[in-house]
Design a protein around this motif. Structure first.
Motif, mmCIF file in Angstrom:
data_model
loop_
_atom_site.group_PDB
_atom_site.id
_atom_site.type_symbol
_atom_site.label_atom_id
_atom_site.label_comp_id
_atom_site.label_asym_id
_atom_site.label_seq_id
_atom_site.Cartn_x
_atom_site.Cartn_y
_atom_site.Cartn_z
ATOM 1 N N THR A 79 9.019 7.277 -6.562
ATOM 2 C CA THR A 79 7.850 6.475 -6.184
ATOM 3 C C THR A 79 7.141 6.046 -7.454
ATOM 4 N N PHE A 80 6.892 4.738 -7.573
ATOM 5 C CA PHE A 80 6.242 4.187 -8.756
ATOM 6 C C PHE A 80 4.806 3.786 -8.410
ATOM 7 N N PHE A 81 3.844 4.449 -9.047
ATOM 8 C CA PHE A 81 2.437 4.115 -8.887
ATOM 9 C C PHE A 81 2.089 3.065 -9.942
ATOM 10 N N VAL A 82 2.060 1.833 -9.483
ATOM 11 C CA VAL A 82 2.035 0.656 -10.345
ATOM 12 C C VAL A 82 0.612 0.237 -10.715
ATOM 13 N N GLY A 101 15.407 0.406 -3.717
ATOM 14 C CA GLY A 101 15.066 1.424 -2.734
ATOM 15 C C GLY A 101 14.003 2.422 -3.126
ATOM 16 N N HIS A 102 13.303 2.151 -4.217
ATOM 17 C CA HIS A 102 12.215 3.034 -4.622
ATOM 18 C C HIS A 102 10.930 2.611 -3.916
ATOM 19 N N GLU A 103 9.953 3.501 -3.911
ATOM 20 C CA GLU A 103 8.696 3.181 -3.237
ATOM 21 C C GLU A 103 7.666 2.690 -4.244
ATOM 22 N N LEU A 104 6.959 1.622 -3.875
ATOM 23 C CA LEU A 104 5.895 1.072 -4.705
ATOM 24 C C LEU A 104 4.550 1.543 -4.173
ATOM 25 N N ALA A 105 3.680 1.962 -5.068
ATOM 26 C CA ALA A 105 2.369 2.461 -4.685
ATOM 27 C C ALA A 105 1.312 1.920 -5.650
ATOM 28 N N ASN A 106 0.068 2.013 -5.240
ATOM 29 C CA ASN A 106 -1.062 1.418 -5.960
ATOM 30 C C ASN A 106 -1.695 2.419 -6.933
ATOM 31 N N HIS A 107 -1.898 1.974 -8.176
ATOM 32 C CA HIS A 107 -2.532 2.827 -9.194
ATOM 33 C C HIS A 107 -3.660 2.061 -9.900
ATOM 34 N N GLU A 123 -10.136 -3.459 -7.379
ATOM 35 C CA GLU A 123 -8.932 -3.019 -8.093
ATOM 36 C C GLU A 123 -7.788 -2.758 -7.108
ATOM 37 N N LEU A 124 -8.102 -2.105 -5.998
ATOM 38 C CA LEU A 124 -7.090 -1.834 -4.982
ATOM 39 C C LEU A 124 -6.507 -3.120 -4.418
ATOM 40 N N LYS A 125 -7.389 -4.026 -4.041
ATOM 41 C CA LYS A 125 -6.958 -5.263 -3.388
ATOM 42 C C LYS A 125 -6.152 -6.148 -4.333
ATOM 43 N N GLU A 126 -6.577 -6.226 -5.592
ATOM 44 C CA GLU A 126 -5.850 -7.061 -6.557
ATOM 45 C C GLU A 126 -4.427 -6.553 -6.772
ATOM 46 N N THR A 127 -4.290 -5.248 -6.906
ATOM 47 C CA THR A 127 -2.966 -4.668 -7.116
ATOM 48 C C THR A 127 -2.088 -4.856 -5.888
ATOM 49 N N ASN A 128 -2.671 -4.664 -4.711
ATOM 50 C CA ASN A 128 -1.927 -4.876 -3.475
ATOM 51 C C ASN A 128 -1.417 -6.314 -3.378
ATOM 52 N N GLU A 129 -2.279 -7.259 -3.734
ATOM 53 C CA GLU A 129 -1.900 -8.671 -3.656
ATOM 54 C C GLU A 129 -0.762 -9.000 -4.616
#
Length: 244
Positions: A79-82, A101-107, A123-129
């Motif tokens: 899992t990559f906390f990006v 197949g790796h998991e993407l997550a918010n950092h 910060e959360l919303k920008e990374t998600n977008e």
């Protein structure tokens, strides 16, 4: 004892009881409380030999690709906390993480240690977008910078659809300090147990020692019967949903 003394003692007793009640509520809002609400995860209690390896602070133009090569070599998932601004600069690496197949997550977007609630939500919303724009996938996991959190942060993350993920406290590799690979190897292998969440970094500095450590850690744990899964797979395993 006079009525005045009784009244004073009664008031004091009330003040003390209110204080300790408040302290008890505050004390409960740690790991035990948040795991109980389902808002946060450190690791899971299981006998199944599964482990989640996680990477913070990427993607990095030099190290992330090498880590992906290594994961592919051993058919291990992570899992990559990006960090959003890094993802924006290196969309090809984010897409590769997702496609493999790796998991993407918010950092967060800029990796701030301190922020206002309004800034944090931004910060959360920008990374998600950014992640969604690259992959069409919206992350459901968030890791706070440095593992530091408070009640307001958890509430905002939850409101935005995230589960907050820390890591097993005994599995902070401290690779961000640039320590020698053998020290990382010894710590991980000595402490590993089913359900662990291990903290590595693929960005934020020189990750040469991280790569060297992973080259030893992954095959050794696989030899011991461990399977490397994403955080979501780790969570699903509680309900018996991890695929073989």
């Amino acid at each position: 004892m006079t009525r005045k003394h009784i009244l004073i003692l009664t008031v004091c007793a009330l003040i003390i009881s209110v204080f300790y009640a408040g302290f008890s509520i505050a004390a409960d809002k740690g790991r035990r409380y948040y795991e109980g609400t389902g808002q946060m995860l450190w690791d899971i209690n299981t006998k199944e030999k599964i482990i989640a390896i996680t990477f913070d602070d990427g993607p990095h133009p030099r190290y992330t690709g090498q880590i992906l090569d290594l994961l592919a070599k051993y058919k291990a998932k992570a899992t990559f906390f990006v960090i959003g601004e890094n993802a924006e600069k290196h969309p090809d690496l984010v897409l590769r993480e997702y496609n493999e197949g790796h998991e993407l997550a918010n950092h967060t977007f800029t990796h701030p240690y301190k922020t206002t609630p309004k800034q944090f939500e931004k910060e959360l919303k920008e990374t998600n977008e950014i992640i969604y724009g690259i992959t069409g996938f919206s992350p459901v996991l968030f890791r706070p910078v440095g593992g530091q959190y408070d009640e307001k942060m958890i509430d905002i993350a939850t409101k935005n659809g995230y589960k907050v993920v820390i890591w097993s406290w005994h599995q902070d590799t401290e690779d961000w300090k640039g320590i020698w690979s053998q020290k990382i190897i010894n710590k991980v292998l000595k402490g590993s147990k089913p359900g662990d969440v291990i903290l590595f970094h693929d960005g934020g500095g020189n990750r040469t020692q991280t790569l060297k450590a992973l080259e030893k850690i992954i095959p050794e744990l696989q030899k011991q019967g461990y399977k490397f899964v994403t955080i979501s797979e780790l969570i699903d395993s509680v309900n018996g949903k991890v695929s073989n």
